[in-house]
Enzyme design. Structure first.
Site, PDB file in Angstrom:
ATOM      1  CB  SER A  83      39.855  36.176  35.584  1.00 25.24           C
ATOM      2  OG  SER A  83      38.879  35.154  35.650  1.00 25.24           O
ATOM      3  CG  ASP A 227      36.529  37.608  36.973  1.00 24.34           C
ATOM      4  OD1 ASP A 227      37.364  38.417  36.559  1.00 24.34           O
ATOM      5  OD2 ASP A 227      36.458  36.426  36.578  1.00 24.34           O
TER       6      ASP A 227
END
Length: 766
Positions: A83, A227
Site C-alpha cells: 500500500s 490493496d
C-alpha cells in the site's frame, strides 16, 4: 549462523526492553555489534532487507526512517512494501533519496490525488462551469445505473506516479532496480497474496494501494487486484524469501482499531478489509529482526489524515533520529567486516532522457473514436517527449470528461525509442446529477441535471439542468467538438430564469415587488487555447418580461424580445473550484442588440405614457460587460481576491429594460454586477464600474475568514449632467469548504444604504 545469532539477540532484547526508547536503542546497538562480531567468519556480507507497512496517510512516516538510513550510510539490499509502503518503498528502490521523497510528499496535493475528481486546472474550458458542482452523480449505461468496484478511479494519482517512476520506465524487472523490490496486492476473486515483481511499476504500485471499495480494482494479467494490506500488510516474509539475512521492518499500522477511532469512511473500510491481515502480522512480527513501530507517535492520525502530511513526516523523522545510532553502528560494523567496493550514495536516481515515440496505440474505446482521442492527445509518432509532456497530453484528453481512467505503458523499441500503449476506461454516456443550494436571493433550490455525451452525433456533450425554486431556472446546452485538434466547437444554448425583485427609491428604501423573467435561445462557435482560455462569437434571441409593476408611480407591464449578437473572451485558470488561492476568472463580451419588438406598456397613475418620454426606448445599441477575479497567492493559508466588473450600454439610457442589476454576493442572475453591501437589484443602471478587494484566510482546516471592501460608480451615461452616483460597501464573511460546495455567511454594510445586512449562500449556485 548470522541469522540465528541475530534472532537470539533480538529475543533477548525484547526480554530486556525497558519502556524508555533510548535504552532500547542502546541495547539494540550493543547486541547488533556483538552479533556481527560472531558472524565475522561468514564469507559474504549479510544482506539487509527493508519492509514498509501499509497504513494510508500514516505511511508517510516511513520517510523519516529512510532519511535515517541515508544519514547512517546503511545500504539496503532488498525492499518490500504494501500500500503506501509500496509507494514510498518503490520510489526509494529506483533511486530517490529519503530527502527527495519528503520534498515530493510535501508538494503533492493529496486532496486531488485521493479524490475521484481531477483538478479543475486539468479540465477543458468548456467543461469547467459544470465540473464538480453536484453532490450526487449517478452514471447510467444502457438505461441502468452503473456501479464501479470502487469510488475513486485515481487518474490524478496514476499520472503523478507515472511521472515519478519515469526513471524506471524501461526496467520491467523490479529485482533489477537499484534496490531489488517487490510489493504486495490481493486477488479480489480468490483472496490470494499476489507478489508483484515485474511488469509496469506504476500499475503495480496502484494495485498495491487499491483500498477495497475506495479505489477501483486494478487488472494485471487477467486478475483484479486490490490493496495488499488485506492479506499481508507487513511483508517481512517476502523480504526473507528474497534472501535478506536481517530485515528492518517499519510499521505504521496499529492493527485493528477500537470503535472510537473509526471516524472516517476510509478508517472503517480499512478495518473491514484488514481482518485477515491481523493473523499474518503476528507471524511477520516474529521474523522481523529490527522492528520499528511508529504507532505511538501517530496516535492522533488516521489512514485518511492527508491534511497532516508535515506532522506525520515529522513523527517518522523523530523515530528515525532515535534509530540512527542503530543504523550507524550496523553500517560501520558491516563496512569494517566487509569493506564495500563502492561508496554509499544517497541520491541513486539514474538520469533519464526524453523518449521518441515510435507509435501510439489506443485500446478500450467504445463510445468515442480513436481519431478524436489522438487529436486531443496531440502527440505524434517520431516526436520526442518528456514525462511532463506525456502527463499534460493525457490530461488534455481526460479534461473532456469523456474518460474515467487513462493509463499508458512504454515498451522500449531500440535506443531512445518506445511504443506507447494507452488503455482507456470510458465514463458512462449518461449521468443524472443532483445538488442543493440556498441563497438569500433565490432561497432554497433543488438542482437536477441530466448530462448526455454523444447525443445524436459523436464527440458531443449535451445537458439539461432544472432549478426547482420559487425563483426557478432552466438551462440546456449542446456542444460539438470540431477541428483538426478538437479545440474548435459549435454550441446551442437555451436559458430561462424567473426572479422576484424589489424596486428601490434613491434612498434605497423598498418600494414595490415585481417579477423579472428572462430567456434566450442561441448558438455559438468557440475556439479554445489549452484548457484555460476561449474566445468565440454568438447570436441569440432574447425575451424579457416584467410583471406586475415596476414602481408605485411608473408601471411597466408586458414583454419584449430582441436579437443579441456578440463576441466573447474567457479565462479560467483557477487552481480549485472552491476558495481558489491563485489564478484568474474572466468573462468579457461585447456586441449589438437589435430588432427589438416591444410589447411593453408604460402607464403612470393608471394612464398610458409614451415610453420615450420616461427614458424607455427600444433603439438598437452596443453593449459591453467585463467580470474579472484574480487570486493572488500569499501563502498556504491565505490569498487576496481582486475583483473588477464593469458594464455599459453605449448610447442607450433605458431606465427599465436591458439594464444592469447591482448587488448581491454571488452571481445568480442575468446582467448582474455583484457588490458587497447591497442586495440584488438595489441599484439599477445602464452603466457601472466596480472594484472589490477581499482577503481569504484559512484559519482552520476548510474554515475561511473573508473581510471585503468595494467601491463602485454608476449611471456613467449621465456624466454630462453631472449625475454620477457612488457606492461603497464592506463585508466580513465566514466560509466553509464542504462537499455541498461553499457555505458562506456575510455581514455587510454600505454607506449609501446605512444598514447592516446579512447574506447567506450554501452550495453552488445555478
Amino acid at each position: 549462523m548470522f541469522h540465528n545469532c541475530i534472532q537470539s539477540f533480538f529475543i533477548f532484547r525484547e526480554e530486556l526492553f525497558i519502556s524508555m526508547r533510548f535504552r532500547r536503542v542502546t541495547l539494540l546497538t550493543l547486541l547488533l555489534c556483538g552479533a556481527l562480531l560472531v558472524s565475522a567468519q561468514n564469507s559474504h556480507r549479510p544482506k539487509i532487507g527493508l519492509t514498509l507497512s501499509g497504513g494510508g496517510a500514516r505511511g508517510l512516516a516511513h520517510i523519516g526512517i529512510l532519511q535515517a538510513l541515508d544519514s547512517a550510510g546503511l545500504k539496503v539490499d532488498y525492499l518490500t512494501g504494501t500500500s503506501m509502503g509500496s509507494i514510498i518503498g518503490g520510489l526509494y528502490a529506483i533511486g530517490y533519496s529519503g530527502d527527495s521523497i519528503e520534498a515530493i510528499a510535501k508538494n503533492m496535493d493529496w486532496n486531488i490525488l485521493f479524490s475521484n475528481q481531477p483538478n479543475i486546472s486539468d479540465i477543458s474550458y468548456e467543461e469547467k462551469g459544470e465540473y464538480n458542482k453536484y453532490i450526487i452523480e449517478i452514471p447510467f449505461e444502457y438505461g441502468k445505473p452503473k456501479l464501479a468496484s470502487g469510488v475513486i478511479s485515481g487518474e490524478a494519482l496514476w499520472l503523478q506516479l507515472a511521472k515519478l517512476c519515469w526513471p524506471a520506465k524501461d526496467q520491467k524487472d523490479f529485482t533489477k532496480f537499484n534496490i531489488p523490490f517487490k510489493c504486495i496486492a490481493t486477488d479480489v476473486a480468490t483472496g490470494d497474496i499476489i507478489t508483484l515483481d515485474s511488469g509496469e511499476l506504476v500499475t503495480s504500485l496502484r494495485a498495491s494501494m487499491a483500498i477495497p471499495s475506495v479505489f477501483t480494482a486494478v487488472t494485471i494479467d487477467g486478475r483484479k487486484l486490490v490493496d495488499g494490506g488485506v492479506v499481508r500488510n507487513f511483508p517481512i516474509i517476502t523480504a526473507k524469501e528474497m534472501g535478506a539475512d536481517l530485515v528492518i521492518g517499519s510499521n505504521v499500522s496499529g492493527g485493528l482499531q477500537t470503535a472510537d477511532k473509526l471516524i472516517t469512511p476510509i478508517d472503517i473500510l480499512y478495518q473491514l478489509g484488514f481482518y485477515k491481515d491481523a493473523a499474518d502480522f503476528e507471524e511477520a512480527r516474529k521474523q522481523c529482526d529490527i522492528y520499528i513501530s511508529i504507532n505511538k507517535d501517530l496516535k492522533d492520525y488516521s489512514a485518511a489524515s492527508f491534511g497532516s502530511v508535515d506532522s506525520i513526516i515529522a513523527a517518522g523523522q523523530k523515530v528515525g533520529r532515535e534509530m540512527y545510532p542503530v543504523f550507524k553502528h550496523l553500517a560501520d560494523s558491516l563496512n569494517a567486516l566487509y569493506p564495500p567496493q563502492d561508496s554509499f550514495k544517497v541520491d541513486r536516481l539514474p538520469f533519464t532522457a526524453d523518449i521518441e515515440l515510435s507509435s501510439i496505440h489506443v485500446t478500450g474505446l467504445v463510445h468515442s473514436d480513436e481519431k478524436f482521442f489522438k487529436q486531443r492527445l496531440r502527440l505524434k509518432p517520431g516526436g520526442c517527449y518528456s514525462s511532463q509532456q506525456l502527463k499534460e497530453a493525457v490530461q488534455n484528453v481526460f479534461g473532456t470528461r469523456f474518460y474515467k481512467l487513462i493509463t499508458y505503458n512504454l515498451t522500449p523499441e531500440g535506443y531512445g525509442r518506445s511504443r506507447m500503449d494507452i488503455t482507456v476506461e470510458e465514463n458512462a454516456l449518461t449521468y443524472a446529477k443532483f445538488a442543493l443550494n440556498y441563497n438569500s436571493f433565490t432561497n432554497v433550490m433543488a438542482v437536477l441535471n441530466l448530462t448526455q455525451r454523444n447525443f445524436i452525433v459523436k464527440n458531443s456533450r449535451s445537458f439539461v439542468t432544472l432549478g426547482i425554486s420559487e425563483n426557478p431556472r432552466l438551462e440546456a446546452q449542446y456542444f460539438k467538438y470540431l477541428g483538426r485538434r478538437r479545440n474548435f466547437g459549435f454550441g446551442l444554448q437555451a436559458y430561462y430564469e424567473n426572479n422576484g425583485l424589489n424596486f428601490y427609491d434613491q434612498d434605497f428604501e423598498k418600494m414595490q415587488n415585481y417579477r423579472n423573467k428572462y430567456a434566450h435561445v442561441g448558438m455559438n462557435v468557440q475556439f479554445t487555447f489549452g484548457g484555460t482560455m476561449a474566445m468565440g462569437a454568438a447570436t441569440r434571441w432574447e425575451y424579457l418580461k416584467y410583471k406586475p409593476q415596476y414602481s408605485p408611480l411608473l408601471e411597466l407591464r408586458g414583454s419584449t424580445n430582441q436579437m443579441n449578437s456578440f463576441v466573447y473572451f474567457g479565462i479560467n485558470s483557477l487552481d480549485r473550484k472552491i476558495y481558489p488561492t491563485k489564478g484568474m476568472l474572466l468573462d468579457f463580451q461585447t456586441g449589438y442588440i437589435y430588432s427589438q419588438h416591444s410589447g411593453i406598456r408604460v402607464s403612470m397613475d393608471g394612464q398610458p405614457v409614451d415610453p420615450d418620454s420616461v427614458g424607455i426606448s427600444f433603439r438598437d445599441f452596443q453593449h459591453a460587460m467585463l467580470k474579472a477575479k484574480y487570486y493572488l497567492h500569499l501563502n498556504d493559508k491565505s490569498a487576496v481576491e481582486l475583483n473588477a466588473a464593469g458594464a455599459v450600454n453605449f448610447g442607450n439610457q433605458q431606465s427599465g429594460v436591458n439594464t444592469y442589476f447591482i448587488g448581491g454576493m454571488t452571481d445568480v442572475m442575468h446582467n448582474q454586477i455583484p457588490f458587497v453591501g447591497l442586495f440584488e437589484g438595489e441599484a439599477i443602471t445602464t452603466s457601472v464600474a466596480a472594484v472589490q478587494v477581499a482577503w481569504q484566510w484559512e484559519f482552520l482546516r476548510n474554515l475561511f475568514g473573508m473581510p471585503r471592501v468595494g467601491a463602485a460608480v454608476y449611471d456613467l451615461n449621465a456624466s454630462t449632467s453631472g449625475k454620477y452616483k457612488y457606492l461603497s460597501g464592506y463585508g466580513l464573511g465566514l466560509g466553509y469548504s464542504s462537499r455541498l460546495g461553499p457555505i458562506e455567511a456575510t455581514m455587510m454594510y454600505s454607506d449609501q444604504v446605512g444598514r447592516v445586512r446579512f447574506y447567506v449562500n450554501m452550495g453552488f449556485n445555478f
